[in-house]
Write an enzyme that holds these catalytic residues in place. Structure first.
Site, short mmCIF file in Angstrom:
data_model
loop_
_atom_site.label_atom_id
_atom_site.label_comp_id
_atom_site.label_asym_id
_atom_site.label_seq_id
_atom_site.Cartn_x
_atom_site.Cartn_y
_atom_site.Cartn_z
N CYS A 98 0.85 -1.19 0.00
CA CYS A 98 0.00 0.00 0.00
C CYS A 98 0.89 1.24 0.00
CB CYS A 98 -0.90 0.02 1.23
SG CYS A 98 -1.93 1.51 1.34
N VAL A 99 0.90 1.94 -1.12
CA VAL A 99 1.65 3.19 -1.22
C VAL A 99 0.90 4.09 -2.19
CG1 VAL A 99 3.16 2.30 -3.05
CG2 VAL A 99 3.94 4.20 -1.66
#
Length: 204
Positions: A98-99
């Protein structure tokens, strides 16, 4: 061996050529601490290894990651996964990364190199506010020493098994990196964020 089906047939010849060119360039001239493995059978399944950055709980480890290009790439971002088990706020237990670069901040012109650099930067500056691993995010914010110990333990167990076979990523290749200056700037930004984050954590 990719677990997802190939999306090559959904890409225009122009996109296939563009992706193949970038992967070829990254394979021959990778960013510092990153090694890219080309897959001639399926260019939509990109695998790479990232050296754990110095001064982090991931130091000394070699982390394998996978980027999967969907049928809407480059309009839509690739999906990123850690293949090596890692204790990190922004990596789910199934390895999903998750970025923001792979979500709301994605732009079609960013390219594979920028994604890889962003994932490496995430090892230096985790973002507990958007945690997929809530336990890691909570420990990072509230008990950094415990977080660091757990992350180091995961690195020792899971990421150092293949480190000896990948040691030459930083030795033989780093000396001939024409793009090194650009990467160095990226690393400085990561270092600054890391220091700011540590100062903030100390105040908690």
């Amino acid at each position: 061996m990719a677990t997802t089906s190939s999306n090559v047939e959904n890409f225009s010849p122009q996109i296939i050529k563009q992706v193949a060119r970038e992967i070829h360039g990254l394979t021959n001239d990778p960013p510092e601490g990153i090694k890219v493995f080309s897959n001639d059978e399926d260019i939509t399944d990109i695998q790479a290894s990232i050296e754990g950055p110095t001064g982090t709980p991931y130091e000394g480890g070699i982390f394998k990651i996978k980027l999967v290009l969907g049928k809407d790439f480059p309009a839509a971002p690739p999906k990123g996964f850690f293949l090596t088990k890692i204790f990190h706020p922004n990596v789910a237990k199934n390895g999903e990364i998750c970025v923001n670069t792979l979500k709301k901040d994605w732009k079609p012109d960013l390219g594979i190199k920028q994604v890889l650099l962003t994932v490496k930067c995430l090892l230096i500056v985790p973002n507990p506010e958007s945690a997929l691993n809530e336990e890691a995010g909570k420990l990072l914010l509230e008990r950094y020493d415990d977080y660091s110990k757990r992350a180091k333990m995961f690195t020792e167990i899971h990421a150092k098994l293949s480190a000896s076979s990948s040691n030459n990523i930083s030795e033989g290749q780093q000396e001939s990196l024409p793009g090194k200056k650009r990467v160095a700037v990226n690393e400085k930004m990561c270092d600054k964020k890391k220091k700011d984050k540590k100062r903030a954590l100390k105040r908690l």
